[in-house]
Design a protein around this motif. Structure first.
Motif, PDB file in Angstrom:
ATOM      1  N   ILE A   1       1.658 -10.146  -4.883  1.00  0.00           N
ATOM      2  CA  ILE A   1       3.116  -9.670  -5.043  1.00  0.00           C
ATOM      3  C   ILE A   1       4.143 -10.527  -5.166  1.00  0.00           C
ATOM      4  CG2 ILE A   1       4.925  -8.411  -3.878  1.00  0.00           C
ATOM      5  CD1 ILE A   1       2.597  -6.959  -2.120  1.00  0.00           C
TER       6      ILE A   1
ATOM      7  N   THR B   1       7.712  -3.723   1.830  1.00  0.00           N
ATOM      8  CA  THR B   1       6.543  -4.049   0.723  1.00  0.00           C
ATOM      9  C   THR B   1       5.340  -4.022   1.352  1.00  0.00           C
ATOM     10  OG1 THR B   1       8.050  -5.403  -0.573  1.00  0.00           O
ATOM     11  CG2 THR B   1       5.753  -5.533  -0.829  1.00  0.00           C
TER      12      THR B   1
ATOM     13  N   LEU C   1       3.939   0.863  -6.329  1.00  0.00           N
ATOM     14  CA  LEU C   1       5.072   0.048  -6.678  1.00  0.00           C
ATOM     15  C   LEU C   1       6.488   0.861  -6.403  1.00  0.00           C
ATOM     16  CD1 LEU C   1       5.287  -2.382  -9.764  1.00  0.00           C
ATOM     17  CD2 LEU C   1       7.237  -0.681  -9.157  1.00  0.00           C
TER      18      LEU C   1
ATOM     19  N   TYR D   1       8.964  -5.476  -9.387  1.00  0.00           N
ATOM     20  CA  TYR D   1       7.842  -6.017  -8.907  1.00  0.00           C
ATOM     21  C   TYR D   1       7.066  -6.340 -10.065  1.00  0.00           C
ATOM     22  CZ  TYR D   1       8.413  -4.200  -4.168  1.00  0.00           C
ATOM     23  OH  TYR D   1       8.764  -3.958  -2.611  1.00  0.00           O
TER      24      TYR D   1
ATOM     25  N   LEU E   1       3.002  -6.721 -10.327  1.00  0.00           N
ATOM     26  CA  LEU E   1       1.587  -6.642  -9.478  1.00  0.00           C
ATOM     27  C   LEU E   1       0.245  -6.828 -10.251  1.00  0.00           C
ATOM     28  CD1 LEU E   1       2.759  -3.409  -7.456  1.00  0.00           C
ATOM     29  CD2 LEU E   1       3.082  -5.847  -6.748  1.00  0.00           C
TER      30      LEU E   1
END
Length: 319
Positions: free
Chosen positions: A194, A239, A255, A274, A276
């Motif tokens: 992340i 998160t 997300l 984010y 990812l």
């Protein structure tokens, strides 16, 4: 020599300034380890166009200032505050410098748990590296409207936070055409590293009033603002909680839920981003041995795949 171009942009400074700071409160010690980048903008064009070094604050001096403030700043244990202190000092000290850009990367150190007379306790001065994830803070300090009218933009977050869950993740009903080879699956391993960043509302910074412009005064602490020490903890917890608890239809959907939670819990955060990347784990085909390892409920041995990998990114803004 005739010139066919003009200088449209210039910024310079020091990168990868490594700092370990120990703060002692009797036998109870605190530590932070930072990698710092500090860059400057201002009336520095002639150093490029006319070889005029009289406008250059040496990058070695920027490094020394970073170490000096790490020594004297009462805010050194908090990367957001230290980055703002350093940036404020740089633009306040040099009349021709109008902007400072400071990035602080904080490495993880946690106290080693030990046995005490009353049970487990944290050791007062022994630490361990308990993860590769880092806190990231990026500050843009603007003095272009005057040394007494300082404004700052702050982005903070996390990088390289590696997570994995073994179930409650699916990926179905995606576009299928002649290029599609991916099999739909209603249960899979979900893993990612992340990268999270969240941007606060712009804020005014008090100009230092001492002769050496080394002071940095905090305002009243508003919950959910850049000054709130709980924001990084809440953002990390949100998160991880959503990643673990969401019955994921896709990385995209998970997300989005993460970002909504960070916005909801921190009033001064304007945007949440984010990145990812998929960390793929492929079940090993053992059918040639008469062993079932492909059906999700019976898949237990996986092959980690480093590349290629999917990359899912998004930014969610406050309404």
């Amino acid at each position: 020599m005739s010139e066919t171009g003009f200088l449209s942009y210039a910024r310079y400074g020091k990168d990868k300034v490594r700092v370990l700071r120990v703060v002692r409160e009797g036998k109870w010690h605190h530590i932070v380890e930072y990698n710092v980048q500090a860059l400057l903008e201002g009336d520095i064009e002639t150093s490029y166009t006319e070889a005029d070094n009289s406008v250059v604050v040496a990058t070695d001096s920027i490094k020394n200032i970073t170490y000096y403030l790490a020594k004297i700043s009462p805010h050194v244990l908090v990367p957001e505050r230290f980055a703002l202190h350093l940036a404020t000092h740089l633009v306040s000290k040099y009349a021709h410098i109008h902007k400072a850009f400071v990035t602080v990367e904080q490495l993880r150190w946690s106290r080693i748990p030990v046995s005490g007379e009353q049970g487990p306790a944290e050791h007062p001065h022994a630490f361990l590296r308990d993860g590769d994830d880092k806190r990231i803070v990026k500050v843009e300090l603007d003095a272009s409207k005057g040394k007494d009218k300082l404004t700052a933009k702050v982005t903070a977050g996390i990088s390289d936070l590696l997570v994995l869950k073994t179930t409650e993740s699916a990926f179905t009903n995606f576009v299928r055409d002649k290029y599609t080879t991916l099999v739909e699956v209603d249960d899979r391993i979900l893993s990612t590293s992340i990268d999270l960043s969240y941007t606060f509302a712009p804020l005014a910074i008090s100009a230092p009033t001492d002769a050496d412009v080394e002071q940095f005064v905090l305002p009243d602490i508003v919950p959910g603002s850049v000054w709130d020490l709980a924001v990084p903890t809440r953002a990390r917890a949100a998160t991880l909680d959503i990643f673990a608890s969401d019955n994921s239809a896709s990385v995209q959907a998970t997300l989005y839920r993460m970002a909504q939670r960070v916005l909801a819990e921190n009033a001064s955060v304007l945007t949440v981003s984010y990145a990812l990347p998929n960390k793929h784990y492929i079940p090993v085909d053992m059918r040639y041995l008469g062993v079932e390892n492909l059906v999700p409920a019976q898949a237990e041995v996986f092959m980690p795949i480093a590349a290629p990998s999917g990359l899912i990114t998004a930014t969610i803004e406050r309404k």
